[in-house]
Design a protein around this motif. Structure first.
Motif, PDB file in Angstrom:
ATOM      1  N   THR A 117     -12.684  -8.028 -13.399  1.00  0.00           N
ATOM      2  CA  THR A 117     -12.888  -9.270 -12.654  1.00  0.00           C
ATOM      3  C   THR A 117     -14.030  -9.145 -11.659  1.00  0.00           C
ATOM      4  O   THR A 117     -14.829 -10.082 -11.486  1.00  0.00           O
ATOM      5  N   LEU A 118     -14.120  -8.000 -10.991  1.00  0.00           N
ATOM      6  CA  LEU A 118     -15.199  -7.806 -10.023  1.00  0.00           C
ATOM      7  C   LEU A 118     -16.565  -7.721 -10.697  1.00  0.00           C
ATOM      8  O   LEU A 118     -17.596  -7.995 -10.071  1.00  0.00           O
ATOM      9  N   SER A 164     -12.664 -12.859  -7.982  1.00  0.00           N
ATOM     10  CA  SER A 164     -13.875 -13.274  -8.697  1.00  0.00           C
ATOM     11  C   SER A 164     -14.945 -13.851  -7.771  1.00  0.00           C
ATOM     12  O   SER A 164     -16.096 -14.009  -8.190  1.00  0.00           O
ATOM     13  N   SER A 176     -17.577 -11.207  -7.729  1.00  0.00           N
ATOM     14  CA  SER A 176     -18.013 -10.632  -9.006  1.00  0.00           C
ATOM     15  C   SER A 176     -19.531 -10.454  -9.019  1.00  0.00           C
ATOM     16  O   SER A 176     -20.284 -11.231  -8.416  1.00  0.00           O
ATOM     17  N   LYS A 206     -22.174 -13.779 -12.574  1.00  0.00           N
ATOM     18  CA  LYS A 206     -21.582 -15.110 -12.437  1.00  0.00           C
ATOM     19  C   LYS A 206     -22.609 -16.170 -12.818  1.00  0.00           C
ATOM     20  O   LYS A 206     -23.823 -15.910 -12.820  1.00  0.00           O
TER      21      LYS A 206
END
Length: 529
Positions: free
Chosen positions: A59-60, A212, A215, A218
């Motif tokens: 997710t990161l 997120s 993140s 993106k």
């Protein structure tokens, strides 16, 4: 390209996880059972640190990829939303809405409190993985089994027994009703609003949404290319793109890449996070409208009218779509009917129907060997019904008790827990059922048998019977004279509670109907003999 990769992976995960809940043989679990173990909430309850850390890092790095690829409930909503978007009036139907942050975090806090208070049945109502599993097991599994029985019926007619039939029966009416309501709510929300459930109710979505925001990859706006058409926002099923401010709410973005696909100017790209200040978008230049073309002139200088459209053919011809729909429904009806008739009646000697057994009232419910005890099992189980699906002996079924609602429990009307079977422990994604090795199961005492004299055929029918003693795998039952002073009197069972493991062979094979003369009472805490 990114969207196509995401869709391919999502379909792969969705199909295989669905098959995990349909495959009653357990064959698919040997290859793809890991897909159930990498679901977020089961990994947390199983204290599977490696999986949890891996999902957090995923997710990161890439945002909420888990929600759009791995989570079967999220992919199911995408499918419903896609079918809704196929209708012309539903195209480009989404619009930016503000995040209901207070609702999302309130639901998450209540979910954590409920799980900490050991009221897992309430938390399981909104847990994404377990909710999807219950819907598949309750709604699709019977259709899958009927189809299998139809194939088995056809194979038997050509003397092939490669496919065997299975019993189709209602395991729990409350669980079925909950599955129907859950599916109806999710279907309506996804049909009308796309990812509304994921971004307002789902606790896993709230947790991953908070991560997120940070993140590394993106979706980003290129303001120099954007012409303000708003197609990105009108096709965002998460409703998280604000086209006026050129911002994206990354806590709700599920990284579906739909905005990249629909942006005709290439103004949105999925790229490395940058910290450059946002530029003020330049207004798009206005295009001059071209004058309408003049109609062609005739020989006398008069304009010639455009040819009229050809009239549609009139008639009473049947709509091909309606005809094909009726044929499809007719074929489905024949298949279901054949599958139902393929179920053989259980008869005694081919003459009289055998009366079905009824479940006794147990003071303590039975949970599978490897659960360590009732409390530990209820704490870790998410009520996903995966163990219910693969149980070959039809021992496990969802509980109807309010405090244990939807959590699996054992009952022996249709079979007993065989010592050589460990399917439930093999497929459990939360480790609520854990067996180190198969031989460990035979030494775990989950309960003990109790003899009910008023039900025993020795007392009611005056006949000799030793079914319970003959079939006890632990040798915990022996037959003793009913009258201690008369060695020739009819023999009745005596249970050695120290040797009984609670497998239920005596209860299942007892000829007494509708209630067995042997009833297994569960233990709050399992022990090793």
């Amino acid at each position: 390209m990114l969207r196509k990769i995401r869709i391919a992976l999502a379909v792969l995960f969705f199909v295989l996880i669905t098959l995990l809940f349909l495959d009653f043989t357990g064959t698919i679990h040997a290859w793809f059972g890991w897909m159930a173990k990498i679901q977020f909430l089961p990994a947390v309850l199983a204290l599977n640190v490696g999986v949890v850390v891996g999902l957090i890092l995923l997710t990161l790095l890439f945002g909420r990829v888990y929600c759009s690829v791995i989570c079967p409930l999220g992919v199911m909503q995408d499918l419903v939303s896609w079918f809704s978007g196929r209708r012309r009036k539903h195209r480009n139907r989404f619009a930016y809405t503000k995040a209901r942050t207070w609702l999302r975090w309130t639901v998450l806090v209540l979910f954590v409190v409920v799980m900490a208070a050991e009221l897992g049945s309430l938390g399981a109502l909104i847990a994404p993985y377990s909710a999807y599993g219950r819907m598949v097991q309750s709604l699709l599994a019977p259709l899958y089994a009927w189809g299998n029985n139809l194939l088995a019926w056809g194979a038997e007619r050509i003397d092939s027994y490669a496919i065997y039939s299975v019993d189709v029966w209602l395991k729990s009416l409350p669980t079925l009703l909950i599955a129907v309501v859950t599916f109806a709510v999710l279907f309506v929300l996804a049909w009308r609003g796309g990812r509304t459930w994921c971004n307002t109710i789902c606790p896993v979505g709230t947790v991953l949404g908070a991560l997120s925001r940070f993140s590394l990859f993106k979706p980003k706006f290129d303001l120099s290319k954007c012409n303000g058409c708003k197609l990105c926002a009108r096709n965002c099923k998460a409703s998280c793109i604000d086209p006026a401010a050129h911002t994206i709410d990354y806590s709700r973005c599920v990284a579906c890449m739909d905005c990249l696909e629909h942006c005709r100017q290439g103004a949105i790209t999925y790229t490395w996070r940058r910290t450059k200040p946002a530029e003020t978008p330049k207004p798009a230049p206005k295009k001059r409208s071209k004058p309408a073309p003049k109609p062609a002139a005739g020989p006398e200088g008069k304009p010639v009218a455009a040819p009229a459209a050809a009239p549609k053919e009139a008639g009473n011809a049947e709509n091909p779509a309606d005809a094909s729909r009726r044929r499809f429904l007719g074929v489905v009806g024949l298949m279901v009917g054949a599958a139902v008739h393929a179920q053989e009646k259980k008869v005694d000697g081919g003459l009289a129907l055998i009366e079905k057994k009824r479940a006794p009232e147990r003071s303590t419910p039975l949970v599978p060997p490897g659960a360590r005890g009732l409390r530990e099992f209820l704490t870790h189980c998410t009520a996903c019904q995966l163990c219910v699906t693969v149980c070959p002996n039809q021992v496990l079924r969802p509980s109807g008790d309010l405090m244990r609602l939807m959590k699996p429990e054992m009952s022996y009307e249709r079979g007993y827990c065989r010592p050589e079977c460990a399917k439930c422990a093999e497929v459990c994604p939360t480790d609520a059922i854990h067996l180190t090795e198969l031989c460990e199961k035979s030494s775990i005492q989950i309960g003990h048998a109790v003899w009910i004299p008023e039900n025993c055929v020795v007392n009611t029918d005056g006949v000799a019977c030793n079914n319970c003693a003959r079939h006890c795998p632990a040798g915990a039952i022996r037959m003793v004279p009913r009258d201690p002073d008369n060695p020739k009197s009819r023999r009745i069972p005596a249970v050695d509670e120290e040797r009984c493991i609670g497998c239920g062979a005596c209860e299942n094979l007892c000829p007494a109907r509708p209630f067995s003369a042997m009833v297994v009472e569960g233990h709050e805490r399992h022990k090793t003999l």
